[in-house]
Design an enzyme around this catalytic site. Sequence first.
Site, PDB file in Angstrom:
ATOM      1  N   ASP A  37      10.660 -18.337  -2.634  1.00 16.31           N
ATOM      2  CA  ASP A  37       9.691 -17.975  -3.674  1.00 16.31           C
ATOM      3  C   ASP A  37       9.836 -18.966  -4.817  1.00 16.31           C
ATOM      4  O   ASP A  37      10.927 -19.460  -5.086  1.00 16.31           O
ATOM      5  CB  ASP A  37       9.972 -16.545  -4.175  1.00 16.31           C
ATOM      6  N   PRO A  96      -4.597 -12.216  -5.713  1.00 25.05           N
ATOM      7  CA  PRO A  96      -5.267 -11.345  -6.697  1.00 25.05           C
ATOM      8  C   PRO A  96      -6.766 -11.591  -6.784  1.00 25.05           C
ATOM      9  O   PRO A  96      -7.275 -12.567  -6.224  1.00 25.05           O
ATOM     10  CB  PRO A  96      -4.589 -11.738  -8.018  1.00 25.05           C
ATOM     11  N   ARG A 263     -11.247  15.421  13.804  1.00 22.36           N
ATOM     12  CA  ARG A 263     -11.976  14.174  13.567  1.00 22.36           C
ATOM     13  C   ARG A 263     -11.723  13.656  12.146  1.00 22.36           C
ATOM     14  O   ARG A 263     -11.792  12.470  11.891  1.00 22.36           O
ATOM     15  CB  ARG A 263     -13.487  14.379  13.763  1.00 22.36           C
ATOM     16  N   PHE A 275      -6.720   6.450  -7.326  1.00 21.96           N
ATOM     17  CA  PHE A 275      -5.804   5.542  -6.628  1.00 21.96           C
ATOM     18  C   PHE A 275      -5.437   4.350  -7.497  1.00 21.96           C
ATOM     19  O   PHE A 275      -6.230   3.866  -8.298  1.00 21.96           O
ATOM     20  CB  PHE A 275      -6.361   5.083  -5.271  1.00 21.96           C
ATOM     21  N   CYS A 279      -3.527  -3.213  -4.236  1.00 20.72           N
ATOM     22  CA  CYS A 279      -4.446  -3.685  -3.189  1.00 20.72           C
ATOM     23  C   CYS A 279      -5.772  -2.965  -3.015  1.00 20.72           C
ATOM     24  O   CYS A 279      -6.763  -3.629  -2.707  1.00 20.72           O
ATOM     25  CB  CYS A 279      -3.693  -3.715  -1.869  1.00 20.72           C
ATOM     26  N   PHE A 341       2.432   3.835  -9.771  1.00 19.99           N
ATOM     27  CA  PHE A 341       1.142   4.244  -9.196  1.00 19.99           C
ATOM     28  C   PHE A 341       1.287   5.317  -8.120  1.00 19.99           C
ATOM     29  O   PHE A 341       0.316   5.959  -7.739  1.00 19.99           O
ATOM     30  CB  PHE A 341       0.350   3.025  -8.690  1.00 19.99           C
TER      31      PHE A 341
HETATM   32  P1  NAD Z   1       3.811  -9.993  -4.924  1.00 15.55           P
HETATM   33  O1  NAD Z   1       3.080 -10.483  -6.123  1.00 15.55           O
HETATM   34  O2  NAD Z   1       4.788  -8.888  -5.064  1.00 15.55           O
HETATM   35  O3  NAD Z   1       4.610 -11.225  -4.264  1.00 15.55           O
HETATM   36  C1  NAD Z   1       4.062 -12.467  -4.012  1.00 15.55           C
HETATM   37  C2  NAD Z   1       5.123 -13.526  -4.277  1.00 15.55           C
HETATM   38  O4  NAD Z   1       4.628 -14.783  -3.838  1.00 15.55           O
HETATM   39  C3  NAD Z   1       5.488 -13.702  -5.760  1.00 15.55           C
HETATM   40  O5  NAD Z   1       6.870 -13.451  -5.940  1.00 15.55           O
HETATM   41  C4  NAD Z   1       5.102 -15.164  -6.075  1.00 15.55           C
HETATM   42  O6  NAD Z   1       6.004 -15.793  -6.965  1.00 15.55           O
HETATM   43  C5  NAD Z   1       5.180 -15.785  -4.700  1.00 15.55           C
HETATM   44  N1  NAD Z   1       4.404 -17.040  -4.560  1.00 15.55           N
HETATM   45  C6  NAD Z   1       3.089 -17.259  -4.838  1.00 15.55           C
HETATM   46  N2  NAD Z   1       2.761 -18.522  -4.529  1.00 15.55           N
HETATM   47  C7  NAD Z   1       3.866 -19.139  -4.040  1.00 15.55           C
HETATM   48  C8  NAD Z   1       4.139 -20.446  -3.551  1.00 15.55           C
HETATM   49  N3  NAD Z   1       3.194 -21.362  -3.468  1.00 15.55           N
HETATM   50  N4  NAD Z   1       5.402 -20.715  -3.150  1.00 15.55           N
HETATM   51  C9  NAD Z   1       6.368 -19.781  -3.226  1.00 15.55           C
HETATM   52  N5  NAD Z   1       6.162 -18.517  -3.663  1.00 15.55           N
HETATM   53  C10 NAD Z   1       4.927 -18.198  -4.066  1.00 15.55           C
HETATM   54  O7  NAD Z   1       2.700  -9.644  -3.846  1.00 15.55           O
HETATM   55  P2  NAD Z   1       2.809  -8.566  -2.657  1.00 15.55           P
HETATM   56  O8  NAD Z   1       2.575  -7.200  -3.187  1.00 15.55           O
HETATM   57  O9  NAD Z   1       4.031  -8.843  -1.854  1.00 15.55           O
HETATM   58  O10 NAD Z   1       1.506  -8.938  -1.809  1.00 15.55           O
HETATM   59  C11 NAD Z   1       1.449 -10.115  -1.050  1.00 15.55           C
HETATM   60  C12 NAD Z   1       0.234 -10.049  -0.147  1.00 15.55           C
HETATM   61  O11 NAD Z   1       0.394  -8.961   0.780  1.00 15.55           O
HETATM   62  C13 NAD Z   1      -1.099  -9.787  -0.860  1.00 15.55           C
HETATM   63  O12 NAD Z   1      -2.111 -10.493  -0.196  1.00 15.55           O
HETATM   64  C14 NAD Z   1      -1.308  -8.306  -0.686  1.00 15.55           C
HETATM   65  O13 NAD Z   1      -2.685  -7.965  -0.699  1.00 15.55           O
HETATM   66  C15 NAD Z   1      -0.714  -8.058   0.679  1.00 15.55           C
HETATM   67  N6  NAD Z   1      -0.204  -6.692   0.899  1.00 15.55           N
HETATM   68  C16 NAD Z   1       0.503  -6.051  -0.068  1.00 15.55           C
HETATM   69  C17 NAD Z   1       1.034  -4.783   0.183  1.00 15.55           C
HETATM   70  C18 NAD Z   1       1.816  -4.023  -0.857  1.00 15.55           C
HETATM   71  O14 NAD Z   1       2.148  -2.881  -0.603  1.00 15.55           O
HETATM   72  N7  NAD Z   1       2.154  -4.596  -2.001  1.00 15.55           N
HETATM   73  C19 NAD Z   1       0.880  -4.209   1.449  1.00 15.55           C
HETATM   74  C20 NAD Z   1       0.183  -4.910   2.425  1.00 15.55           C
HETATM   75  C21 NAD Z   1      -0.347  -6.161   2.141  1.00 15.55           C
HETATM   76  C1  UGA Z   2      -1.913   1.057   0.680  1.00 15.49           C
HETATM   77  C2  UGA Z   2      -2.112   1.385   2.152  1.00 15.49           C
HETATM   78  O1  UGA Z   2      -1.748   2.752   2.362  1.00 15.49           O
HETATM   79  C3  UGA Z   2      -1.268   0.481   3.049  1.00 15.49           C
HETATM   80  O2  UGA Z   2      -1.554   0.749   4.413  1.00 15.49           O
HETATM   81  C4  UGA Z   2      -1.601  -0.989   2.731  1.00 15.49           C
HETATM   82  O3  UGA Z   2      -0.782  -1.853   3.497  1.00 15.49           O
HETATM   83  C5  UGA Z   2      -1.370  -1.247   1.268  1.00 15.49           C
HETATM   84  O4  UGA Z   2      -2.184  -0.337   0.482  1.00 15.49           O
HETATM   85  C6  UGA Z   2      -1.749  -2.623   0.830  1.00 15.49           C
HETATM   86  O5  UGA Z   2      -2.484  -3.315   1.491  1.00 15.49           O
HETATM   87  O6  UGA Z   2      -1.264  -2.963  -0.265  1.00 15.49           O
HETATM   88  P1  UGA Z   2      -0.067   1.602  -1.136  1.00 15.49           P
HETATM   89  O7  UGA Z   2      -1.114   1.147  -2.095  1.00 15.49           O
HETATM   90  O8  UGA Z   2       1.282   1.020  -1.243  1.00 15.49           O
HETATM   91  O9  UGA Z   2      -0.556   1.339   0.361  1.00 15.49           O
HETATM   92  O10 UGA Z   2       0.116   3.188  -1.249  1.00 15.49           O
HETATM   93  P2  UGA Z   2      -0.771   4.427  -0.747  1.00 15.49           P
HETATM   94  O11 UGA Z   2       0.140   5.456  -0.233  1.00 15.49           O
HETATM   95  O12 UGA Z   2      -1.887   4.030   0.115  1.00 15.49           O
HETATM   96  O13 UGA Z   2      -1.355   4.980  -2.126  1.00 15.49           O
HETATM   97  C7  UGA Z   2      -2.362   4.297  -2.831  1.00 15.49           C
HETATM   98  C8  UGA Z   2      -2.844   5.160  -3.987  1.00 15.49           C
HETATM   99  O14 UGA Z   2      -3.569   6.286  -3.516  1.00 15.49           O
HETATM  100  C9  UGA Z   2      -1.706   5.714  -4.849  1.00 15.49           C
HETATM  101  O15 UGA Z   2      -2.070   5.660  -6.206  1.00 15.49           O
HETATM  102  C10 UGA Z   2      -1.581   7.143  -4.369  1.00 15.49           C
HETATM  103  O16 UGA Z   2      -1.043   8.011  -5.332  1.00 15.49           O
HETATM  104  C11 UGA Z   2      -3.023   7.475  -4.059  1.00 15.49           C
HETATM  105  N1  UGA Z   2      -3.153   8.565  -3.074  1.00 15.49           N
HETATM  106  C12 UGA Z   2      -2.713   8.397  -1.804  1.00 15.49           C
HETATM  107  C13 UGA Z   2      -3.761   9.749  -3.464  1.00 15.49           C
HETATM  108  O17 UGA Z   2      -4.192   9.910  -4.630  1.00 15.49           O
HETATM  109  N2  UGA Z   2      -3.881  10.746  -2.527  1.00 15.49           N
HETATM  110  C14 UGA Z   2      -3.453  10.603  -1.248  1.00 15.49           C
HETATM  111  O18 UGA Z   2      -3.643  11.569  -0.446  1.00 15.49           O
HETATM  112  C15 UGA Z   2      -2.844   9.397  -0.880  1.00 15.49           C
END
Ligand code: NAD
Ligand code: UGA
Length: 479
Positions: A37, A96, A263, A275, A279, A341
């Site tokens: 990172d 983002p 269903r 929510f 993401c 959140f």
């Molecule tokens: P995050 O901001 O927590 O982490 C991303 C990291 O990438 C940061 O630490 C940043 O410094 C680093 N970075 C950016 N550009 C870089 C570069 N060129 N070289 C080295 N490091 C670099 O983000 P996240 O929550 O882990 O999400 C990452 C991706 O996964 C996003 O596209 C998000 O939509 C997806 N995603 C997130 C979640 C989740 O629950 N947070 C779940 C599923 C998918």
């Molecule tokens: C969500 C998806 O659930 C993951 O599958 C996905 O990978 C991720 O986004 C992503 O791409 O970042 P996350 O945002 O970590 O995961 O958490 P969730 O459990 O989905 O909750 C999202 C929001 O919805 C929270 O604010 C939660 O409190 C709210 N929520 C969830 C409700 O208000 N009611 C519910 O029944 C469930």
Amino acid sequence: MIPNIKNICCIGAGYVGGPTMSVMADNCPDIIINVVDKNSERIKLWNSSNLELLPIYEPGLDRIIERCRGKNLTFSTDTKEKISSADMIFISVNTPTKKNGIGAGQASDLKWVEACAREVAMFAKGHTIVVEKSTLPVKTAEVIKTILKASQSNYNDAKTFEVLSNPEFLAEGSAIEDLEKPDRVLIGGESADAIIALSNIYKNWVPKDKILHTNIWSSELSKLTANAFLAQRISSINSISALCESTGADIREVSRAIGLDSRIGSKFLDSGPGFGGSCFKKDILNLVYLAKYFGLPEVANFWEGVVNLNNWHQHRISKLIIQKLFGTISGKKICILGFAFKANTNDTRESAAITICKDLLEEGAFLSINDPKVTKKQIEKDLEKISIDNNSNYTCSSDFFDLEGQWVFEKNIYKSAENSDAIVLLTEWAEYSKIDWNIISKKMRKPSWVFDSRSKLSAKDIINNGLLLWKIGDGSDNK
Ligand code: NAD
Ligand code: UGA
């Protein structure tokens, strides 16, 4: 020939890169996994000997880090070196919503993904499989491929690449469980050998029938669609909770009644403050942008409605708190329980608490904010407002006109309640269900309100101790 992967580099040590690679390292002891990172502060925390200082709080993560770190799992800022030794590279950086330029406010900003592709193009050696782990708009693989292909003529050493899409479906707070027992692992790509190479890694702990192969565009679009469907359920149930409050129905009864239809299913039907998370909003807005781009305004409007409803719902909660407190909250102390959140994470990105707290501060309330995992510094950043010193004598006042629009970070819930007019539960942390309402009731200013936006508190205990209760989606006042 199917490549035998021995060395992996993951670019991005965030909420996805960190936990995902930890679980992979734990299940694949023969593969070296290097997470890199550009944020050296974050990397320092991933390497801290005190596991309480890990940059991400996820139940179970600390034990895996303890087992694997320094063995087959490393965290560093050594991008060049770790890329050059890798057979497979995961891009797991943030994507983002764009703030400026074309598509601002909706399209994903892919500058970090592009930067990664350029670094991979420059430093990779031999044959490398590049895996999109970040959530990306459909057709991003095309951009990555173009950059990688251009490098084949730029640099003299022979390099070849394959690009796969392998979106991540983990939810924060349950990341380790989700990664260890995923509903499915989705792999999209053109090269059968590359797909098998990645499948072979997952097969170390995921049953074969849960590993799904698709074309690359289906894989990219499925991730956005899954998040859009999940968020749509939350907006749907929250819209009905408002109707319950107006009609005498109870949202928990309605959720149960509809959820028993196989269903529809019973999961993801808890009405809450709206929510949050990094993401849902970003991914739906990205879908909206894509739909508009491809000339489908009706599709765009349909999905935009999910985000609009969520915004409306969060402000609805702030408004009703103000209404119940005689239409004014200036000079009143309100305790906020929970800022993350959702429970079991220290992440506050897009948390409903940010919107609701900002609304209440704007109306002149004095907030006492508690969260078991979110730091004061993070809340200051989110509210764009410094907290007052919590050693000051603020609890002695019977009114708080001198503290209008200010807030304090308070770890002790019972101290937080002193002389307060209202308690608002925003995050469903388990410890809030154990609050002694008898003690709280004696400390609050009367009439005292409890606003339960998650329907998680004991209504009986609250009411029996002389407190007034508003619960999300509970229309009992209108029966
Ligand atoms: P995050 O901001 O927590 O982490 C991303 C990291 O990438 C940061 O630490 C940043 O410094 C680093 N970075 C950016 N550009 C870089 C570069 N060129 N070289 C080295 N490091 C670099 O983000 P996240 O929550 O882990 O999400 C990452 C991706 O996964 C996003 O596209 C998000 O939509 C997806 N995603 C997130 C979640 C989740 O629950 N947070 C779940 C599923 C998918
Ligand atoms: C969500 C998806 O659930 C993951 O599958 C996905 O990978 C991720 O986004 C992503 O791409 O970042 P996350 O945002 O970590 O995961 O958490 P969730 O459990 O989905 O909750 C999202 C929001 O919805 C929270 O604010 C939660 O409190 C709210 N929520 C969830 C409700 O208000 N009611 C519910 O029944 C469930």
